[in-house]
Design a protein around this motif. Structure first.
Motif, mmCIF file in Angstrom:
data_model
loop_
_atom_site.group_PDB
_atom_site.id
_atom_site.type_symbol
_atom_site.label_atom_id
_atom_site.label_comp_id
_atom_site.label_asym_id
_atom_site.label_seq_id
_atom_site.Cartn_x
_atom_site.Cartn_y
_atom_site.Cartn_z
ATOM 1 N N ILE A 70 0.835 -1.206 0.000
ATOM 2 C CA ILE A 70 0.000 0.000 0.000
ATOM 3 C C ILE A 70 0.865 1.249 0.000
ATOM 4 O O ILE A 70 0.582 2.235 -0.708
ATOM 5 C CB ILE A 70 -0.942 -0.025 1.214
ATOM 6 N N ALA A 71 1.962 1.207 0.777
ATOM 7 C CA ALA A 71 2.867 2.358 0.792
ATOM 8 C C ALA A 71 3.490 2.580 -0.588
ATOM 9 O O ALA A 71 3.610 3.726 -1.062
ATOM 10 C CB ALA A 71 3.953 2.146 1.841
ATOM 11 N N GLN A 72 3.905 1.509 -1.242
ATOM 12 C CA GLN A 72 4.459 1.637 -2.590
ATOM 13 C C GLN A 72 3.422 2.188 -3.566
ATOM 14 O O GLN A 72 3.738 3.024 -4.424
ATOM 15 C CB GLN A 72 4.961 0.281 -3.070
ATOM 16 N N GLU A 73 2.190 1.729 -3.439
ATOM 17 C CA GLU A 73 1.125 2.211 -4.322
ATOM 18 C C GLU A 73 0.853 3.690 -4.075
ATOM 19 O O GLU A 73 0.616 4.456 -5.014
ATOM 20 C CB GLU A 73 -0.138 1.382 -4.103
ATOM 21 N N LYS A 74 0.879 4.100 -2.800
ATOM 22 C CA LYS A 74 0.714 5.520 -2.500
ATOM 23 C C LYS A 74 1.820 6.348 -3.127
ATOM 24 O O LYS A 74 1.572 7.437 -3.685
ATOM 25 C CB LYS A 74 0.698 5.734 -0.980
ATOM 26 N N THR A 75 3.048 5.853 -3.054
ATOM 27 C CA THR A 75 4.168 6.564 -3.667
ATOM 28 C C THR A 75 3.975 6.683 -5.167
ATOM 29 O O THR A 75 4.236 7.744 -5.770
ATOM 30 C CB THR A 75 5.482 5.822 -3.355
ATOM 31 N N GLU A 76 3.507 5.607 -5.805
ATOM 32 C CA GLU A 76 3.271 5.631 -7.246
ATOM 33 C C GLU A 76 2.148 6.593 -7.596
ATOM 34 O O GLU A 76 2.222 7.317 -8.616
ATOM 35 C CB GLU A 76 2.929 4.222 -7.733
ATOM 36 N N MET A 148 -4.368 6.214 -15.793
ATOM 37 C CA MET A 148 -3.548 5.399 -14.887
ATOM 38 C C MET A 148 -3.698 5.866 -13.443
ATOM 39 O O MET A 148 -3.817 5.053 -12.518
ATOM 40 C CB MET A 148 -2.079 5.459 -15.313
ATOM 41 N N LEU A 149 -3.732 7.176 -13.260
ATOM 42 C CA LEU A 149 -3.872 7.713 -11.912
ATOM 43 C C LEU A 149 -5.225 7.344 -11.324
ATOM 44 O O LEU A 149 -5.319 6.953 -10.145
ATOM 45 C CB LEU A 149 -3.698 9.228 -11.945
ATOM 46 N N SER A 150 -6.267 7.429 -12.128
ATOM 47 C CA SER A 150 -7.600 7.073 -11.640
ATOM 48 C C SER A 150 -7.659 5.604 -11.255
ATOM 49 O O SER A 150 -8.221 5.238 -10.206
ATOM 50 C CB SER A 150 -8.641 7.392 -12.711
ATOM 51 N N SER A 155 -7.521 1.404 -7.044
ATOM 52 C CA SER A 155 -6.869 0.214 -6.487
ATOM 53 C C SER A 155 -6.338 0.484 -5.086
ATOM 54 O O SER A 155 -6.460 -0.367 -4.193
ATOM 55 C CB SER A 155 -5.730 -0.222 -7.408
ATOM 56 N N LEU A 156 -5.788 1.674 -4.882
ATOM 57 C CA LEU A 156 -5.268 2.031 -3.558
ATOM 58 C C LEU A 156 -6.402 2.123 -2.545
ATOM 59 O O LEU A 156 -6.264 1.652 -1.399
ATOM 60 C CB LEU A 156 -4.525 3.359 -3.639
#
Length: 277
Positions: A70-76, A148-150, A155-156
């Motif tokens: 989740i942290a990696q996804e937030k960073t992305e 992609m952001l949406s 997903s996040l």
């Protein structure tokens, strides 16, 4: 013909094997289920609770791994947001430049000056065409980044909800384990008090001994009273028959309802006359 016979024999063998193996398989499955259930019932409840606690502890690495994802996804997501912001800024600047060049070309001048440099109308038109192509490409890129952001934000959000649900479930499991531990402790206390048999034979023997002693004392006291009352003193008064008639009369009246009064009197008179003779 021989081939058919061989095939028929093979089929018969397989069918007979299946008919034999079917009950054997059912017995084996039944036996395995019985052994599994018996083994499970034989395990102490304290050990099972400890195993449940260990399983809850084993959830920690999985939760940490999910938290890392989740942290990696937030960073992305943050990176995509910055990239989209930069792209949109470039699009806004490119749109302003394109509109400026378009407005300048509407004047149909042969020479244009920008930043101290002079350009021909053809050069300006060529630059406008190149800028417009880059603008279209960058606009498409912005749309892709936005998509992609949406998708990543959705997903996040879903992953965060699942993470929250997992943490809530873990906390619920911990509470249930503590509840079961309290119930098991109460059960063990009840079983201990039920199965605790105290040896009170010595107490019972002592109670009987005290009762025997009290009984003997009572007998001794009563005996002492009888001795003192009947044998302790000399009766100095002569026995008197004055009350004998009254006693007999009263007794006979009670027995016969009062009919023996005359009989008693006659008997006593006769005795008196005999004595006078």
């Amino acid at each position: 013909m021989l081939k058919k016979l061989v095939l028929a024999g093979t089929a018969a063998t397989l069918l007979s094997g299946l008919s034999i193996a079917t009950p054997v398989g059912s017995y084996a499955r039944c036996g395995w289920s019985y052994l599994t259930n018996s083994a499970s019932d034989a395990v102490p409840l304290e050990w099972e609770l400890n195993r449940a606690r260990q399983l809850i502890v084993d959830l920690k690495p999985e939760i940490q791994q999910n938290a890392r994802r989740i942290a990696q996804e937030k960073t992305e997501v943050v990176r995509l947001q910055r990239e989209l912001s930069t792209t949109d800024e470039k699009l806004a600047k490119a749109k302003t430049d394109i509109e400026r060049l378009t407005n300048d070309l509407r004047d149909e001048s042969s020479i244009y000056s920008y930043g101290g440099v002079t350009y021909t109308s053809a050069q300006v038109k060529s630059d406008l065409g190149n800028r417009f192509k880059r603008f279209q490409t960058r606009q498409q890129t912005s749309e892709k980044i936005r998509q992609m952001l949406s998708a990543r934000e959705a997903s996040l959000a879903a992953a965060s909800e699942r993470m929250d649900a997992m943490l809530d479930a873990k906390r619920q499991l911990e509470v249930e384990v503590e509840n079961l531990q309290a119930r098991l402790g109460a059960l063990r206390v009840a079983q201990t008090s039920t199965q605790l048999h105290l040896d009170d034979s010595a107490l019972s023997d002592t109670r009987r001994l005290l009762d025997d002693i009290a009984t003997r004392i009572d007998v001794e006291e009563e005996t002492m009273k009888v001795d003192v009352e009947y044998f302790g003193e000399i009766n100095l008064d002569e026995p008197s028959d004055e009350n004998l008639l009254d006693d007999v009369t009263s007794y006979m009246q009670k027995l016969d309802g009062g009919d023996n009064q005359a009989y008693v009197s006659i008997q006593l008179d006769e005795e008196n006359s005999d004595s006078s003779l």
